[in-house]
Design an enzyme around this catalytic site. Structure first.
Site, short mmCIF file in Angstrom:
data_model
loop_
_atom_site.label_atom_id
_atom_site.label_comp_id
_atom_site.label_asym_id
_atom_site.label_seq_id
_atom_site.Cartn_x
_atom_site.Cartn_y
_atom_site.Cartn_z
N ARG A 140 0.83 -1.22 0.00
CA ARG A 140 0.00 0.00 0.00
C ARG A 140 0.86 1.26 0.00
NH1 ARG A 140 -2.06 1.85 4.43
NH2 ARG A 140 -2.42 -0.19 5.35
N TYR A 186 -18.47 14.24 -15.93
CA TYR A 186 -18.78 12.81 -15.78
C TYR A 186 -19.82 12.64 -14.67
CZ TYR A 186 -17.89 7.88 -14.76
OH TYR A 186 -18.02 6.54 -14.55
N ASP A 214 -10.12 17.16 -15.97
CA ASP A 214 -10.37 15.75 -16.28
C ASP A 214 -10.16 15.61 -17.78
OD1 ASP A 214 -11.43 13.27 -17.00
OD2 ASP A 214 -12.87 13.28 -15.36
N LYS A 253 -10.25 3.98 -19.40
CA LYS A 253 -10.73 4.29 -20.75
C LYS A 253 -9.59 4.16 -21.76
CE LYS A 253 -14.26 5.09 -18.18
NZ LYS A 253 -14.62 6.40 -17.67
C1 LIG Z 1 -15.05 6.93 -16.42
C2 LIG Z 1 -14.74 8.34 -16.09
C3 LIG Z 1 -14.41 8.73 -14.80
C4 LIG Z 1 -14.39 7.75 -13.64
O1 LIG Z 1 -13.39 6.79 -13.80
P1 LIG Z 1 -13.51 5.28 -13.21
O2 LIG Z 1 -12.23 4.68 -13.67
O3 LIG Z 1 -14.74 4.67 -13.77
O4 LIG Z 1 -13.59 5.42 -11.72
C5 LIG Z 1 -14.10 10.06 -14.58
N1 LIG Z 1 -14.14 10.97 -15.57
C6 LIG Z 1 -14.47 10.63 -16.83
C7 LIG Z 1 -14.49 11.66 -17.89
C8 LIG Z 1 -14.78 9.31 -17.14
O5 LIG Z 1 -15.13 8.98 -18.38
#
Ligand SMILES: *Cc1c(COP(=O)(O)O)cnc(C)c1O
Length: 398
Positions: A63, A116, A181, A206
């Protein structure tokens, strides 16, 4: 030495010591604990890690530190032009850590919708004890208060693909750090730190992983923020598993070609969709009118591989199209090798209040597509068949 090109960094970063190790691919270290040897110096190693500092010589416990994850972190930092990056078990774990780290200085956050759905929910629910002011990107300055600790934006936005001028937001934020983001853009198309952001967040689930088989999140930033984020990660435990770290690192090598190829398909589909009679609107920054502030070229290298479109027939028509598709997979998420389609109002943005959803431009008839690496002609044939079906149904109904 001249700075290596982006593609070269994507393939080689985080692998600098492999030759010396005598291996060709990064080893996966699955240890949860490490033999500590003498008890004399181990306390100092522990203190350094626990405060978010660098590894002394013993990771002690998984961790606190994992060498396989660190390789991915180094590679991602190199692609974002960041001093460091810190990886987490998911994008939401990464965002949570940023909010917890920021919270030490105050509890007010400024954010711009749409974001998101999970981010919207985490902020709006007050779960972490943060107060949020939602505002338009052009009005950020007015929303800043003495206790504001963070400005959060998403560009391209989800699911409207609206682009936000990061430099303009950073200027309005004054000294308050801006988090971008950048999940939709990836470092291939956008490097937010160059434009004045303090932190870049990715859902690595993603595009970075890119094959729909690994979850993770990562924040690229300066050394001081990175230390605070590691401290939070150690305290709260949102670590990335080393096997996931390995897969994300591997994903980076092909990121540039995947992103550009998927973008080519998206541009093709956006044009086709825009001229189909069943479609009332297409959101894609690469279409005429899709980038009103002229950010492609100036801020982003291209419009990306996500697009949304609205059906004249509303939610019912959206449902019919989803049912008829054979090649496109009806599923949430994005950035995979295959093409995914989903209905934001009932899935990804379901947790957002209906009123806020409408205000954010997310209509009931909207579908969002994450274009993959299939032949674009095949994708269009599938979509066209589903859309033609709608038009003939409407004719039948008179
Ligand atoms: C999927 C997503 C998240 C969250 O990510 P996870 O890996 O599902 O926790 C945050 N911001 C955007 C733009 C996303 O597409």
């Amino acid at each position: 030495m001249k700075q290596l090109g982006f593609e070269t960094r994507a393939v080689h970063s985080g692998r600098e010591d492999l030759t010396q190790l005598g291996v060709h691919v990064p080893p996966i270290d699955l240890s949860t604990t490490y033999p500590v040897g003498s008890i004399g110096s181990i306390g100092e190693c522990f203190d350094a890690l626990a405060h978010g500092g660098p590894l002394r010589d013993n990771p002690i416990y998984a961790r606190l530190h994992n060498p396989t994850v660190v390789r991915f972190e180094k590679a991602l930092a190199a692609l974002e032009g960041a001093e460091e990056s810190v990886a987490f078990g998911s994008g939401m774990a990464a965002l949570t850590a940023v909010l917890l780290a920021a919270r030490q200085g105050g509890t007010h956050v400024v954010a711009c919708r749409p974001v998101y759905g999970g981010t919207d929910h985490l902020l709006a629910s007050g779960l972490l004890g943060m107060e949020v002011t939602w505002t338009h990107p052009h009005h950020v300055a007015k929303a800043i208060r003495p206790d504001t600790v963070l400005v959060i934006i998403e560009t391209p936005a989800n699911p409207t693909l609206a682009l936000i001028d990061i430099a303009r937001v950073a200027a309005q934020a004054g000294g308050v750090p801006v988090l971008v983001d950048s999940t939709f853009a990836t470092p291939v198309l956008l490097q937010p730190l160059v434009h004045g952001a303090a932190l870049v967040l990715h859902s690595a689930t993603k595009f970075l992983g890119g094959h729909g088989d690994v979850m993770g999140g990562v924040v690229a930033t300066n050394a001081a923020w990175a230390a605070r984020l590691r401290q939070v990660r150690i305290a709260t435990g949102g670590v990335l598993h080393p096997e996931a770290g390995y897969m994300l690192h591997r994903g980076l090598a092909t990121l540039p070609i995947r992103v550009r190829e998927a973008q080519r398909g998206a541009a093709f589909l956006a044009e086709r969709l825009a001229s189909h009679p069943a479609v009332s609107r297409v959101w894609y920054p690469g279409l005429a009118g899709g980038d009103p502030e002229g950010l492609i070229g100036r801020q982003m290298k291209g419009p990306g591989s996500l697009l949304s479109f609205e059906l004249a027939g509303g939610a019912r028509a959206a449902g019919r199209v989803m049912e008829r598709l054979e090649l496109l997979t009806p599923a949430v998420s994005l950035g995979s090798v295959d093409t995914l389609i989903q209905h934001p109002a009932s899935l990804t943005h379901r947790v957002v209040d209906a009123k806020d959803r409408e205000a954010g431009g997310i209509s009931e008839g909207m579908l969002r597509v994450s274009v993959g690496l299939e032949n674009p002609e095949d994708l269009w044939a599938d979509l066209q068949r589903a859309l033609d079906g709608l038009v003939s149904l409407e004719r039948l109904a008179g």
